[in-house]
Design a protein around this motif. Sequence first.
Motif, short mmCIF file in Angstrom:
data_model
loop_
_atom_site.label_atom_id
_atom_site.label_comp_id
_atom_site.label_asym_id
_atom_site.label_seq_id
_atom_site.Cartn_x
_atom_site.Cartn_y
_atom_site.Cartn_z
N ASP A 1 -6.32 -3.92 -6.36
CA ASP A 1 -4.86 -3.78 -6.49
C ASP A 1 -4.47 -2.30 -6.44
O ASP A 1 -3.46 -1.94 -5.83
CB ASP A 1 -4.37 -4.40 -7.80
CG ASP A 1 -4.43 -5.92 -7.80
OD1 ASP A 1 -4.54 -6.52 -6.70
OD2 ASP A 1 -4.37 -6.51 -8.89
N ASN B 1 -4.78 -1.18 -2.88
CA ASN B 1 -3.66 -1.75 -2.15
C ASN B 1 -2.40 -0.91 -2.38
O ASN B 1 -1.69 -0.56 -1.42
CB ASN B 1 -3.45 -3.20 -2.62
CG ASN B 1 -2.37 -3.93 -1.86
OD1 ASN B 1 -1.68 -3.38 -1.03
ND2 ASN B 1 -2.24 -5.21 -2.17
N ARG C 1 -0.27 1.39 0.42
CA ARG C 1 1.17 1.25 0.65
C ARG C 1 1.86 2.60 0.53
O ARG C 1 2.71 2.95 1.34
CB ARG C 1 1.79 0.27 -0.35
CG ARG C 1 3.31 0.11 -0.14
CD ARG C 1 3.89 -0.82 -1.13
NE ARG C 1 3.40 -2.15 -0.86
CZ ARG C 1 4.09 -3.26 -1.09
NH1 ARG C 1 5.28 -3.18 -1.62
NH2 ARG C 1 3.58 -4.42 -0.82
N TYR D 1 -6.07 -2.22 3.99
CA TYR D 1 -4.76 -2.38 3.37
C TYR D 1 -3.71 -1.50 4.06
O TYR D 1 -2.57 -1.93 4.23
CB TYR D 1 -4.81 -2.04 1.87
CG TYR D 1 -5.37 -3.14 1.01
CD1 TYR D 1 -4.78 -4.42 1.00
CD2 TYR D 1 -6.46 -2.92 0.18
CE1 TYR D 1 -5.29 -5.43 0.19
CE2 TYR D 1 -6.96 -3.93 -0.63
CZ TYR D 1 -6.37 -5.18 -0.63
OH TYR D 1 -6.87 -6.18 -1.43
N TYR E 1 -2.39 -3.12 7.04
CA TYR E 1 -1.47 -4.19 6.67
C TYR E 1 -0.04 -3.65 6.50
O TYR E 1 0.91 -4.28 6.91
CB TYR E 1 -1.95 -4.85 5.37
CG TYR E 1 -1.07 -5.95 4.86
CD1 TYR E 1 -1.12 -7.22 5.44
CD2 TYR E 1 -0.20 -5.74 3.80
CE1 TYR E 1 -0.30 -8.25 4.96
CE2 TYR E 1 0.60 -6.76 3.32
CZ TYR E 1 0.55 -7.99 3.91
OH TYR E 1 1.35 -9.02 3.44
#
Length: 123
Positions: free
Chosen positions: A29, A32, A36, A116, A119
């Motif tokens: 997490d 991730n 971002r 990530y 993504y």
Amino acid sequence: MQKYSREKYLSDDILQKLSIEEKYDDALDEINHAARRLADAKITSTQLRNIYSYVKKTQSSNIRGMKRTRYLLAYLAGRESKIRNFADNLMNIIKNIKSKEEAQIFQELMEALVAYHRYYGKE
């Protein structure tokens, strides 16, 4: 000179979190969230893949080679000020690698970060 936030992307103990099964999901997490933030900061997939490529090439059994990634990061941060805070954060994590297992976990961290980021990235 562009100012940048000194807030860390990843905690200093991220490698330890990845090595403990009960904390693995929390570590993912965190990675991730970092990916971002990197995408939001317009750090490109190419920049991350270049770092990951070097890490992967050094082999996790070569701790000294893994530590050489620090000056690659310094070079990239010198060329692109927007990557500086992230590079400083990674250099600190790399500096604390003491074993082949930690080097392998760092390689896994970079792999997850690239995945990530892809993504969230626009490119």
